[in-house]
Write a protein that holds these residues in place. Structure first.
Motif, PDB file in Angstrom:
ATOM      1  N   MET A 176       0.673  -1.161   0.116  1.00 59.42           N
ATOM      2  CA  MET A 176       0.071   0.015   0.172  1.00 59.42           C
ATOM      3  C   MET A 176       0.879   1.183   0.000  1.00 59.42           C
ATOM      4  O   MET A 176       0.650   2.139  -0.790  1.00 59.42           O
ATOM      5  CB  MET A 176      -0.873  -0.098   1.309  1.00 59.42           C
ATOM      6  CG  MET A 176      -2.063   1.135   1.159  1.00 59.42           C
ATOM      7  SD  MET A 176      -3.350   0.587   0.047  1.00 59.42           S
ATOM      8  CE  MET A 176      -4.492   1.924   0.454  1.00 59.42           C
ATOM      9  N   VAL A 177       1.855   1.381   0.964  1.00 61.42           N
ATOM     10  CA  VAL A 177       2.659   2.580   0.973  1.00 61.42           C
ATOM     11  C   VAL A 177       3.499   2.711  -0.422  1.00 61.42           C
ATOM     12  O   VAL A 177       3.808   3.761  -0.795  1.00 61.42           O
ATOM     13  CB  VAL A 177       3.792   2.193   2.065  1.00 61.42           C
ATOM     14  CG1 VAL A 177       4.721   3.141   2.115  1.00 61.42           C
ATOM     15  CG2 VAL A 177       3.012   2.275   3.540  1.00 61.42           C
ATOM     16  N   ARG A 178       3.863   1.263  -0.748  1.00 62.32           N
ATOM     17  CA  ARG A 178       4.827   1.404  -2.186  1.00 62.32           C
ATOM     18  C   ARG A 178       3.864   1.991  -3.415  1.00 62.32           C
ATOM     19  O   ARG A 178       4.210   2.765  -4.186  1.00 62.32           O
ATOM     20  CB  ARG A 178       5.284   0.022  -2.524  1.00 62.32           C
ATOM     21  CG  ARG A 178       6.037  -0.124  -3.775  1.00 62.32           C
ATOM     22  CD  ARG A 178       6.578  -1.485  -3.868  1.00 62.32           C
ATOM     23  NE  ARG A 178       7.319  -1.863  -3.125  1.00 62.32           N
ATOM     24  CZ  ARG A 178       8.107  -3.125  -2.603  1.00 62.32           C
ATOM     25  NH1 ARG A 178       7.774  -3.935  -3.640  1.00 62.32           N
ATOM     26  NH2 ARG A 178       8.543  -3.493  -1.710  1.00 62.32           N
ATOM     27  N   ALA A 179       2.606   1.637  -3.203  1.00 66.42           N
ATOM     28  CA  ALA A 179       1.844   2.013  -4.451  1.00 66.42           C
ATOM     29  C   ALA A 179       1.435   3.500  -4.225  1.00 66.42           C
ATOM     30  O   ALA A 179       1.504   4.206  -5.065  1.00 66.42           O
ATOM     31  CB  ALA A 179       0.382   1.359  -4.128  1.00 66.42           C
ATOM     32  N   ARG A 180       1.327   4.135  -2.845  1.00 64.01           N
ATOM     33  CA  ARG A 180       1.257   5.573  -2.768  1.00 64.01           C
ATOM     34  C   ARG A 180       2.599   6.168  -3.157  1.00 64.01           C
ATOM     35  O   ARG A 180       2.247   7.163  -3.976  1.00 64.01           O
ATOM     36  CB  ARG A 180       0.934   5.815  -1.472  1.00 64.01           C
ATOM     37  CG  ARG A 180      -0.576   5.637  -1.122  1.00 64.01           C
ATOM     38  CD  ARG A 180      -0.931   6.238   0.427  1.00 64.01           C
ATOM     39  NE  ARG A 180       0.021   5.952   1.514  1.00 64.01           N
ATOM     40  CZ  ARG A 180      -0.447   4.917   2.414  1.00 64.01           C
ATOM     41  NH1 ARG A 180      -1.660   4.102   1.970  1.00 64.01           N
ATOM     42  NH2 ARG A 180       0.457   4.620   3.176  1.00 64.01           N
ATOM     43  N   THR A 181       3.481   5.645  -2.925  1.00 64.30           N
ATOM     44  CA  THR A 181       4.825   6.303  -3.401  1.00 64.30           C
ATOM     45  C   THR A 181       5.030   6.412  -5.016  1.00 64.30           C
ATOM     46  O   THR A 181       5.539   7.256  -5.415  1.00 64.30           O
ATOM     47  CB  THR A 181       5.916   5.523  -2.694  1.00 64.30           C
ATOM     48  OG1 THR A 181       6.023   5.453  -1.346  1.00 64.30           O
ATOM     49  CG2 THR A 181       7.260   6.075  -3.161  1.00 64.30           C
ATOM     50  N   ALA A 182       4.571   5.133  -5.561  1.00 60.99           N
ATOM     51  CA  ALA A 182       4.759   5.148  -7.116  1.00 60.99           C
ATOM     52  C   ALA A 182       3.796   6.233  -7.346  1.00 60.99           C
ATOM     53  O   ALA A 182       3.861   6.931  -8.683  1.00 60.99           O
ATOM     54  CB  ALA A 182       4.207   3.941  -7.560  1.00 60.99           C
TER      55      ALA A 182
END
Length: 207
Positions: free
Chosen positions: A1-7
């Protein structure tokens, strides 16, 4: 989830950077201008891209993805007609062309952060252009050039025209000049070439 928001946030920053480049050019695309556009502090922007060079290289990588996605066949090779269209498109986005050309010039200095990107890019582009030339024109081009030998010349024309056009847009029609170069790559009529090269052949008027 965090990775998706970062991307997602990175993608937003890249879009904003392209907008700033289009409006203000290479020099005007400062970190503070981009940060303001996406509602971040400059320090917050550096969390995603540690330097301006890193941000601009990411923009160029993204641009390459968009450009190749629209100019390639299903097998990944380029098409000449769509490469021609890409040159026309570039003539409508001088800020992005300026960013590419400025970073390219700077990248030849030792240790420049964009050096690896351009070295890798040129290796890939030369291979893609060679494949395109082979598909379009066969294994031998005018002057007995192979597609592999002609590919660096094609790439040099593309980038060299951009520099000339950026310096003096009024005197260099980049799309027209590129089409002129493409005509040089097209195999001529063997009969016409034989008639031209054979000094013993008389013209109709001489008979």
């Amino acid at each position: 989830m965090v990775r998706a928001r970062t991307a997602e946030r990175r993608a937003e920053i890249l879009r904003a950077t392209l907008e700033v480049i289009a409006e203000r050019g290479y020099r005007g695309a400062t970190l503070s201008a981009v940060a303001e556009r996406v509602g971040l502090s400059q320090q917050g922007l550096l969390h995603y891209f540690p330097t301006k060079e890193a941000l601009l290289v990411a923009v160029l990588e993204e641009r390459d993805q968009w450009d190749t996605g629209g100019g390639a066949r299903s097998d990944g090779t380029w098409r000449v007609d769509l490469l021609d269209s890409l040159v026309e498109y570039n003539a409508m986005r001088p800020g992005v062309v300026q960013t590419f050309s400025a970073l390219l010039g700077e990248s030849v200095t030792e240790g420049h952060p964009a050096g690896e990107f351009f070295t890798r890019r040129y290796t890939q582009v030369r291979a893609s252009m060679a494949a395109m030339l082979r598909t379009e024109y066969g294994g031998t081009l005018p002057g007995d050039l192979t597609p592999e030998r002609a590919a660096p010349l094609l790439v040099a024309v593309l980038d060299g025209l951009q520099y000339q056009w950026l310096l003096d847009p009024g005197s260099v029609d980049m799309p027209a000049a590129f089409r002129d170069f493409l005509r040089l790559l097209q195999p001529g009529s063997p009969d016409a070439a034989d008639e031209h090269d054979d000094p013993t052949r008389e013209s109709d008027d001489q008979r």
